[in-house]
Design a protein around this motif. Structure first.
Motif, PDB file in Angstrom:
ATOM      1  N   PRO A 184    -110.767  40.910 -71.923  1.00 19.20           N
ATOM      2  CA  PRO A 184    -111.579  40.114 -71.001  1.00 19.20           C
ATOM      3  C   PRO A 184    -111.122  38.672 -70.837  1.00 19.20           C
ATOM      4  O   PRO A 184    -111.679  37.944 -70.011  1.00 19.20           O
ATOM      5  N   GLU A 185    -110.085  38.268 -71.584  1.00 16.45           N
ATOM      6  CA  GLU A 185    -109.526  36.920 -71.424  1.00 16.45           C
ATOM      7  C   GLU A 185    -108.015  37.040 -71.249  1.00 16.45           C
ATOM      8  O   GLU A 185    -107.307  37.518 -72.131  1.00 16.45           O
ATOM      9  N   ILE A 186    -107.538  36.593 -70.093  1.00 18.20           N
ATOM     10  CA  ILE A 186    -106.113  36.704 -69.762  1.00 18.20           C
ATOM     11  C   ILE A 186    -105.610  35.357 -69.257  1.00 18.20           C
ATOM     12  O   ILE A 186    -106.280  34.692 -68.461  1.00 18.20           O
ATOM     13  N   THR A 187    -104.437  34.968 -69.723  1.00 20.99           N
ATOM     14  CA  THR A 187    -103.713  33.844 -69.129  1.00 20.99           C
ATOM     15  C   THR A 187    -102.509  34.414 -68.399  1.00 20.99           C
ATOM     16  O   THR A 187    -101.696  35.116 -68.999  1.00 20.99           O
ATOM     17  N   HIS A 226     -97.577  39.401 -73.567  1.00 21.08           N
ATOM     18  CA  HIS A 226     -97.926  40.786 -73.894  1.00 21.08           C
ATOM     19  C   HIS A 226     -97.654  41.740 -72.723  1.00 21.08           C
ATOM     20  O   HIS A 226     -97.475  42.936 -72.939  1.00 21.08           O
ATOM     21  N   PHE A 227     -97.661  41.204 -71.510  1.00 20.60           N
ATOM     22  CA  PHE A 227     -97.485  42.058 -70.326  1.00 20.60           C
ATOM     23  C   PHE A 227     -96.707  41.271 -69.283  1.00 20.60           C
ATOM     24  O   PHE A 227     -97.139  40.206 -68.829  1.00 20.60           O
ATOM     25  N   ILE A 228     -95.532  41.784 -68.921  1.00 19.67           N
ATOM     26  CA  ILE A 228     -94.666  41.128 -67.940  1.00 19.67           C
ATOM     27  C   ILE A 228     -94.534  42.037 -66.724  1.00 19.67           C
ATOM     28  O   ILE A 228     -94.189  43.213 -66.848  1.00 19.67           O
ATOM     29  N   MET A 229     -94.805  41.476 -65.549  1.00 19.99           N
ATOM     30  CA  MET A 229     -94.737  42.223 -64.298  1.00 19.99           C
ATOM     31  C   MET A 229     -93.539  41.755 -63.461  1.00 19.99           C
ATOM     32  O   MET A 229     -93.367  40.557 -63.239  1.00 19.99           O
ATOM     33  N   ARG A 275    -107.980  45.132 -78.697  1.00 18.16           N
ATOM     34  CA  ARG A 275    -108.897  44.928 -77.593  1.00 18.16           C
ATOM     35  C   ARG A 275    -109.807  43.746 -77.888  1.00 18.16           C
ATOM     36  O   ARG A 275    -110.294  43.579 -79.008  1.00 18.16           O
ATOM     37  N   GLY A 276    -110.007  42.918 -76.877  1.00 21.19           N
ATOM     38  CA  GLY A 276    -110.844  41.735 -77.040  1.00 21.19           C
ATOM     39  C   GLY A 276    -110.038  40.478 -77.288  1.00 21.19           C
ATOM     40  O   GLY A 276    -110.538  39.369 -77.077  1.00 21.19           O
ATOM     41  N   ASN A 277    -108.778  40.615 -77.724  1.00 24.55           N
ATOM     42  CA  ASN A 277    -107.920  39.447 -77.915  1.00 24.55           C
ATOM     43  C   ASN A 277    -107.459  38.894 -76.569  1.00 24.55           C
ATOM     44  O   ASN A 277    -107.512  39.575 -75.548  1.00 24.55           O
ATOM     45  N   LYS A 278    -106.997  37.671 -76.588  1.00 28.35           N
ATOM     46  CA  LYS A 278    -106.473  37.056 -75.369  1.00 28.35           C
ATOM     47  C   LYS A 278    -105.114  37.656 -75.029  1.00 28.35           C
ATOM     48  O   LYS A 278    -104.216  37.718 -75.876  1.00 28.35           O
ATOM     49  N   LEU A 279    -104.945  38.101 -73.795  1.00 33.31           N
ATOM     50  CA  LEU A 279    -103.685  38.700 -73.341  1.00 33.31           C
ATOM     51  C   LEU A 279    -102.908  37.681 -72.520  1.00 33.31           C
ATOM     52  O   LEU A 279    -103.447  37.066 -71.600  1.00 33.31           O
ATOM     53  N   MET A 280    -101.635  37.528 -72.860  1.00 31.51           N
ATOM     54  CA  MET A 280    -100.744  36.624 -72.130  1.00 31.51           C
ATOM     55  C   MET A 280     -99.903  37.449 -71.162  1.00 31.51           C
ATOM     56  O   MET A 280     -99.157  38.336 -71.574  1.00 31.51           O
ATOM     57  N   ALA A 281    -100.043  37.162 -69.867  1.00 30.05           N
ATOM     58  CA  ALA A 281     -99.321  37.904 -68.830  1.00 30.05           C
ATOM     59  C   ALA A 281     -98.344  36.977 -68.117  1.00 30.05           C
ATOM     60  O   ALA A 281     -98.535  35.759 -68.061  1.00 30.05           O
ATOM     61  N   LEU A 282     -97.290  37.581 -67.570  1.00 30.54           N
ATOM     62  CA  LEU A 282     -96.272  36.842 -66.825  1.00 30.54           C
ATOM     63  C   LEU A 282     -95.890  37.647 -65.600  1.00 30.54           C
ATOM     64  O   LEU A 282     -95.586  38.839 -65.702  1.00 30.54           O
TER      65      LEU A 282
END
Length: 288
Positions: A80-83, A136-139, A51-58
């Protein structure tokens, strides 16, 4: 003589028909509850990123973004930080997504968007000679219908998923109204790959990938389909058949068969003069 054309070949018509479909989904509240409560409480916690790390989403086939943004809002509670890389071939949808994102003030400071007006195939080709970028998270929210080779697509998505990451795919259930249309009316299979939950499950089993499935119950008001003068009904029929201007291009017999089929799957709990169809979907969760 039927002269049906793929709805996906007419982006404007597709957008109009999808908007009507979504508007007519009666118990969207159940869908909202799943995203706002069940997802953060039961599913989101399975993402193994501090938690708190930058999350990379697609996002794959993100459309106008109205669903993806809801997931991003929940993810921001923990990261709190997402790309977010948005892969969507329709420019009009990208523009709608951008407009929606600007209005969601809670996203402004937390999410940085990378807009890619591309198909997934183009995205893959462009990146094949580049260092592998992982997420980290693919939609894939109602996007898998457009891929003929599901095992290949799923294998690729898993290959760009970080260890501890998650893929969330939403797909029509086998007994949803759209799946039943393809099952009972094979004429429409040439206009879209007739894909439902069972096809995704078969692909994952072929790849020996474990997954968890969650049912989300949604009904749709199809009353306008039975009104031959309704513009709304025409657009809804386009979406259900995945055929652009279905009423105009279908033969009288095919149009009649389609209406007869829809009447046969109207839910018995329909009331107040409304004709409801089951449009349940499954959320398929894959963790790595």
């Amino acid at each position: 003589m039927d002269n049906l054309t793929r709805l996906s070949n007419n982006p404007r018509r597709y957008a109009e028909s999808f908007d009507v479909y979504w508007k007519l989904c009666r118990n969207v509240g159940a869908f909202e509850h799943w995203i706002n409560s069940y997802f953060p409480e039961k599913i989101m916690k399975e993402i193994n990123l501090e938690r708190g790390n930058k999350l990379m989403a697609l996002g794959i086939g993100s459309g106008p973004g109205q669903t993806e943004i809801k997931f991003l809002k929940q993810l921001l509670r923990e990261w709190p930080e997402i790309t977010d890389t948005v892969v969507e071939p329709d420019l009009s949808y990208i523009n709608k997504y951008k407009d929606l994102a600007v209005k969601k003030t809670e996203l402004i400071d937390g999410v940085s968007f990378e807009w890619r007006q591309q198909t997934l195939q183009q995205f893959r080709q462009e990146n094949q000679n580049q260092p592998v970028k992982k997420y980290h998270f693919i939609m894939a929210i109602h996007a898998l219908y457009f891929f003929e080779d599901l095992p290949d697509v799923l294998k690729y998505l898993i290959s760009i998923l970080e260890d501890g990451g998650m893929i969330l795919a939403m797909i029509s259930c086998d007994d949803s109204c759209t799946s039943q249309c393809y099952e009972q009316m094979p004429q429409f299979k040439k206009n879209a790959y007739a894909i439902s939950t069972r096809d995704v499950e078969k692909a994952l089993e072929k790849l020996q990938i474990q997954y968890v499935k969650h049912r989300i119950q949604v009904n749709m008001d199809a009353t306008s389909c039975f009104d031959g003068e309704s513009k709304e009904g025409e657009l809804l029929l386009d979406f259900l058949t995945r055929s652009a201007f279905f009423k105009k291009n279908a033969s009288e017999s095919l149009y009649s068969d389609m209406i007869k089929h829809l009447r046969s799957i109207v839910l018995p709990e329909s009331k107040d003069g409304k004709s409801l169809l089951r449009c349940d979907c499954d959320a398929i969760v894959i963790t790595k």
